[in-house]
Scaffold this motif. Structure first.
Motif, mmCIF file in Angstrom:
data_model
loop_
_atom_site.group_PDB
_atom_site.id
_atom_site.type_symbol
_atom_site.label_atom_id
_atom_site.label_comp_id
_atom_site.label_asym_id
_atom_site.label_seq_id
_atom_site.Cartn_x
_atom_site.Cartn_y
_atom_site.Cartn_z
ATOM 1 N N THR A 86 10.275 150.519 -30.814
ATOM 2 C CA THR A 86 11.628 149.955 -30.823
ATOM 3 C C THR A 86 12.664 150.968 -30.345
ATOM 4 O O THR A 86 13.656 150.605 -29.715
ATOM 5 C CB THR A 86 11.992 149.469 -32.242
ATOM 6 O OG1 THR A 86 10.981 148.592 -32.711
ATOM 7 C CG2 THR A 86 13.323 148.731 -32.240
ATOM 8 N N PRO A 244 12.171 141.911 -34.208
ATOM 9 C CA PRO A 244 12.045 141.170 -32.950
ATOM 10 C C PRO A 244 11.976 139.676 -33.207
ATOM 11 O O PRO A 244 11.484 139.228 -34.250
ATOM 12 C CB PRO A 244 10.737 141.701 -32.362
ATOM 13 C CG PRO A 244 9.943 142.134 -33.553
ATOM 14 C CD PRO A 244 10.947 142.662 -34.545
ATOM 15 N N TYR A 249 6.356 141.083 -29.196
ATOM 16 C CA TYR A 249 7.156 141.926 -28.304
ATOM 17 C C TYR A 249 6.784 143.394 -28.485
ATOM 18 O O TYR A 249 6.908 144.208 -27.566
ATOM 19 C CB TYR A 249 8.648 141.758 -28.581
ATOM 20 C CG TYR A 249 9.220 140.385 -28.290
ATOM 21 C CD1 TYR A 249 8.525 139.457 -27.520
ATOM 22 C CD2 TYR A 249 10.473 140.028 -28.781
ATOM 23 C CE1 TYR A 249 9.068 138.214 -27.254
ATOM 24 C CE2 TYR A 249 11.014 138.774 -28.516
ATOM 25 C CZ TYR A 249 10.308 137.869 -27.762
ATOM 26 O OH TYR A 249 10.849 136.639 -27.503
ATOM 27 N N TRP A 253 6.508 147.141 -26.058
ATOM 28 C CA TRP A 253 7.312 148.300 -26.435
ATOM 29 C C TRP A 253 6.437 149.505 -26.754
ATOM 30 O O TRP A 253 6.706 150.616 -26.310
ATOM 31 C CB TRP A 253 8.182 147.974 -27.649
ATOM 32 C CG TRP A 253 9.148 146.854 -27.449
ATOM 33 C CD1 TRP A 253 9.531 146.295 -26.261
ATOM 34 C CD2 TRP A 253 9.859 146.134 -28.465
ATOM 35 N NE1 TRP A 253 10.430 145.283 -26.477
ATOM 36 C CE2 TRP A 253 10.654 145.159 -27.816
ATOM 37 C CE3 TRP A 253 9.905 146.223 -29.850
ATOM 38 C CZ2 TRP A 253 11.479 144.282 -28.511
ATOM 39 C CZ3 TRP A 253 10.715 145.351 -30.558
ATOM 40 C CH2 TRP A 253 11.495 144.397 -29.889
ATOM 41 N N ARG A 300 18.479 141.243 -35.086
ATOM 42 C CA ARG A 300 17.427 140.534 -34.362
ATOM 43 C C ARG A 300 17.449 140.974 -32.898
ATOM 44 O O ARG A 300 18.515 141.084 -32.291
ATOM 45 C CB ARG A 300 17.622 139.020 -34.484
ATOM 46 C CG ARG A 300 17.533 138.522 -35.937
ATOM 47 C CD ARG A 300 17.582 137.011 -36.016
ATOM 48 N NE ARG A 300 17.594 136.543 -37.393
ATOM 49 C CZ ARG A 300 16.501 136.356 -38.127
ATOM 50 N NH1 ARG A 300 15.317 136.580 -37.596
ATOM 51 N NH2 ARG A 300 16.593 135.934 -39.380
ATOM 52 N N VAL A 301 16.243 141.195 -32.362
ATOM 53 C CA VAL A 301 16.095 141.800 -31.040
ATOM 54 C C VAL A 301 15.219 140.910 -30.169
ATOM 55 O O VAL A 301 14.172 140.425 -30.620
ATOM 56 C CB VAL A 301 15.450 143.206 -31.159
ATOM 57 C CG1 VAL A 301 15.493 143.938 -29.825
ATOM 58 C CG2 VAL A 301 16.137 144.029 -32.243
ATOM 59 N N ASN A 302 15.621 140.699 -28.900
ATOM 60 C CA ASN A 302 14.797 139.900 -28.003
ATOM 61 C C ASN A 302 13.805 140.803 -27.253
ATOM 62 O O ASN A 302 13.733 142.010 -27.498
ATOM 63 C CB ASN A 302 15.648 139.049 -27.048
ATOM 64 C CG ASN A 302 16.404 139.885 -26.011
ATOM 65 O OD1 ASN A 302 16.173 141.084 -25.836
ATOM 66 N ND2 ASN A 302 17.329 139.245 -25.303
ATOM 67 N N ASN A 303 13.053 140.220 -26.343
ATOM 68 C CA ASN A 303 11.984 140.954 -25.666
ATOM 69 C C ASN A 303 12.511 142.120 -24.834
ATOM 70 O O ASN A 303 11.818 143.128 -24.636
ATOM 71 C CB ASN A 303 11.181 140.004 -24.770
ATOM 72 C CG ASN A 303 9.870 140.619 -24.323
ATOM 73 O OD1 ASN A 303 9.316 141.491 -25.000
ATOM 74 N ND2 ASN A 303 9.359 140.172 -23.187
ATOM 75 N N ARG A 305 14.829 143.964 -25.760
ATOM 76 C CA ARG A 305 15.450 144.824 -26.781
ATOM 77 C C ARG A 305 16.973 144.679 -26.784
ATOM 78 O O ARG A 305 17.706 145.609 -27.083
ATOM 79 C CB ARG A 305 15.034 146.289 -26.618
ATOM 80 C CG ARG A 305 13.564 146.515 -26.855
ATOM 81 C CD ARG A 305 13.214 147.936 -27.172
ATOM 82 N NE ARG A 305 13.529 148.842 -26.087
ATOM 83 C CZ ARG A 305 13.254 150.144 -26.115
ATOM 84 N NH1 ARG A 305 12.679 150.668 -27.170
ATOM 85 N NH2 ARG A 305 13.566 150.901 -25.101
#
Length: 318
Positions: A86, A244, A249, A253, A300-303, A305
């Motif tokens: 991450t 994520p 994901y 990473w 909250r994190v998407n693909n 980042r």
């Protein structure tokens, strides 16, 4: 903040900033805008670092550390729970550097710094179904972790090991010890805050490939191991959880992280070793357990980042 490249909703974000100790988002933004000459990122992040990571994560986290240090007489620990790859390590180095410019000392450590010494590790990981050398609950010196955190809470002296993943041809080992006297401590880890579950919440979830008999059995062992970490979680005053939108994901990473480590140190997880480690990360702990982390702040994190939302963890706010 309208000129910044951020997409997360500001209402929840402002509630977080209020809770940390600022009366408004404008006041908070002005506070840091006046200090932007100390917010150097070039030593830590490349030019591709997003505004949202600076203004949505790094500065709010630093803000909480700054306020806790100014207003609280006790020694506080902030936890960061985030899956491998991450960006926790880079964030930690930045926080340590910038805190000194704000006239207080912040130290960032990892639960992985407390990995067992190599001889003990070989016993602890023996016969794990993924044939990995470390990583899952049960591969850490929990008593040492509790002892060192309690000592710092008591007298302000931090004496902790530092684990180097590049040693022993990528198996890793303790490299040296840190002796410091920080005002505030941050501890990070990929399963920080995860608690054991009496049932397997993934038993109705399709896992591909399906869990082997050995994997299912070992997951039960890991659930028992998690009980040993609960006293550590209780010592943490605030937890920030970077989550994520989809657990998988993490695979990309972590793979990219290992490629970068290979370039920098000449040692990394590759091929079958990397595949096995990713399998361990994906199945050793049920994904549902990460939904139940009792965090104070949830990001909250998407693909890519990108931060999709930043705010108080409403699930545990009551």
């Amino acid at each position: 903040m309208k000129d910044l490249n951020i997409e997360f909703p500001l209402d929840d974000f402002e509630e977080l900033i209020n809770q940390i100790g600022w009366s408004s988002l404008d006041e908070w933004f002005m506070f840091w805008n006046l200090k932007k000459e100390i917010l150097s990122i070039d030593k830590f992040w490349d030019d591709n670092v997003n505004d949202d990571w600076i203004w949505g994560l790094a500065l709010p986290l630093l803000s909480q550390a700054y306020k806790l240090n100014k207003k609280s007489s006790k020694r506080n620990i902030i936890g960061i729970s985030a899956l491998p790859g991450t960006g926790k390590t880079t964030l930690g180095k930045w926080l340590e550097s910038i805190s000194l410019k704000l006239k207080f000392k912040l130290s960032v450590i990892s639960i992985d710094d407390f990995y067992l010494p190599s001889d003990e590790m070989e016993i602890a990981i023996k016969n794990n179904p993924w044939n990995v050398s470390r990583g899952f609950p049960g591969s850490h010196s929990i008593d040492l972790m509790k002892e060192k955190l309690l000592k710092w809470k008591t007298d302000g002296q931090l004496n902790v090991p530092v684990f180097d993943k590049s040693l022993r041809n990528g198996l890793g080992d303790r490299a040296h010890w840190r002796d410091e006297s920080p005002d505030l401590l941050i501890i990070e880890g990929w399963f920080l805050g995860v608690k054991p579950s009496s049932i397997d919440p993934d038993n109705t979830v399709k896992i591909s490939p399906p869990l082997s008999v050995c994997e299912s059995s070992y997951r039960n062992k890991i659930q028992n191991n998690l009980n040993q970490y609960l006293d550590v979680w209780k010592m943490i005053d605030k937890i920030w959880h970077l989550k994520p939108l989809k657990f998988e994901y993490m695979n990309e990473w972590k793979s990219n992280q290992e490629k970068n480590m290979q370039v920098k140190s000449g040692s990394s997880l590759k091929d079958d070793n990397l595949s096995n480690f990713l399998r361990m990360l994906n199945v050793s702990i049920p994904h549902k357990s990460f939904d139940d982390i009792n965090s104070d702040v949830l990001l909250r994190v998407n693909n890519e980042r990108k931060l999709i939302s930043v705010g108080l963890n409403q699930h545990f706010s009551n």
